[in-house]
Design an enzyme around this catalytic site. Structure first.
Site, mmCIF file in Angstrom:
data_model
loop_
_atom_site.group_PDB
_atom_site.id
_atom_site.type_symbol
_atom_site.label_atom_id
_atom_site.label_comp_id
_atom_site.label_asym_id
_atom_site.label_seq_id
_atom_site.Cartn_x
_atom_site.Cartn_y
_atom_site.Cartn_z
ATOM 1 N N HIS A 117 -112.576 6.627 72.159
ATOM 2 C CA HIS A 117 -112.161 5.185 72.868
ATOM 3 C C HIS A 117 -111.438 5.655 74.162
ATOM 4 O O HIS A 117 -110.736 6.543 73.996
ATOM 5 C CB HIS A 117 -111.205 4.153 71.967
ATOM 6 C CG HIS A 117 -110.699 3.227 72.622
ATOM 7 N ND1 HIS A 117 -111.101 1.787 72.940
ATOM 8 C CD2 HIS A 117 -109.394 3.266 73.200
ATOM 9 C CE1 HIS A 117 -110.330 1.304 73.596
ATOM 10 N NE2 HIS A 117 -109.206 2.189 73.873
ATOM 11 N N GLU A 128 -102.263 -0.930 75.029
ATOM 12 C CA GLU A 128 -102.778 -0.042 73.891
ATOM 13 C C GLU A 128 -101.878 1.102 73.575
ATOM 14 O O GLU A 128 -101.528 1.124 72.242
ATOM 15 C CB GLU A 128 -104.227 0.554 74.169
ATOM 16 C CG GLU A 128 -105.222 -0.595 74.312
ATOM 17 C CD GLU A 128 -106.636 0.003 74.776
ATOM 18 O OE1 GLU A 128 -106.569 1.141 75.255
ATOM 19 O OE2 GLU A 128 -107.561 -0.739 74.930
#
Ligand code: DAT
Ligand code: MG
Length: 151
Positions: A117, A128
């Protein structure tokens, strides 16, 4: 600036396939600086937050189950244009469209097992990083090679 940060995570398939070293090497040898790393099995709730923008997609339940199926190697990498260049290192979302030389283009076949990712924008990277790491888990350090990477 040379202090842009991106969130990179080696997914459970990448960890199982022994790709932690090769993937870290690509970011390291490009010149990016590792500022945070942990091996963790994320909870369902955590992953639903991480992928909240995709919650209406048909593949969402399978994505959450896959991402929670084992340890993930979560990292923060820092450097100039780390978010955009991180995506270039990753390749396209679907490995079938990823160029050879990219992580997904070299190590993956199926979009549902695409090994790694990477944040898609500076704003999502901030979100994030805050979701996966406490502030004190993100290190601030000067790499000895800094002046050999940046003019
Ligand atoms: P990326 O991981 O490149 O940012 P994304 O954020 O659009 O891509 O989707 C997150 C993950 O969801 C992706 O890495 C793999 C999975 N995914 C995306 N599209 C999919 C699809 N059409 N079928 C199955 N899984 C998919
Ligand atoms: Mg994404």
């Amino acid at each position: 600036s040379s202090s842009e940060q991106t969130f990179i995570a080696i997914k459970p398939d990448g960890v199982q396939r022994g790709l932690i070293g090769p993937i870290i090497s690509r970011f390291e040898s490009r010149g990016f600086k590792l500022v945070a790393i942990k091996l963790t099995v994320p909870t369902k709730e955590h992953l639903e937050k991480h992928y909240e923008d995709l919650s209406s997609k048909p593949f969402f339940p399978g994505l959450i189950a896959y991402m929670g199926s084992g340890p993930v190697c979560a990292m923060v990498w820092e450097g100039r244009d780390a978010v955009k260049t991180g995506r270039v290192l990753l390749g396209a979302t679907n490995p079938a469209a990823s160029a050879p030389g990219t992580i997904r283009g070299d190590y993956a076949i199926d979009v549902g097992r695409n090994v790694c990712h990477g944040s898609d924008a500076v704003e999502s990277a901030k979100k994030e990083i805050a979701l996966w790491f406490k502030p004190e888990e993100v290190q601030s350090w000067k790499a000895a090679q800094f002046d050999w990477i940046y003019e």
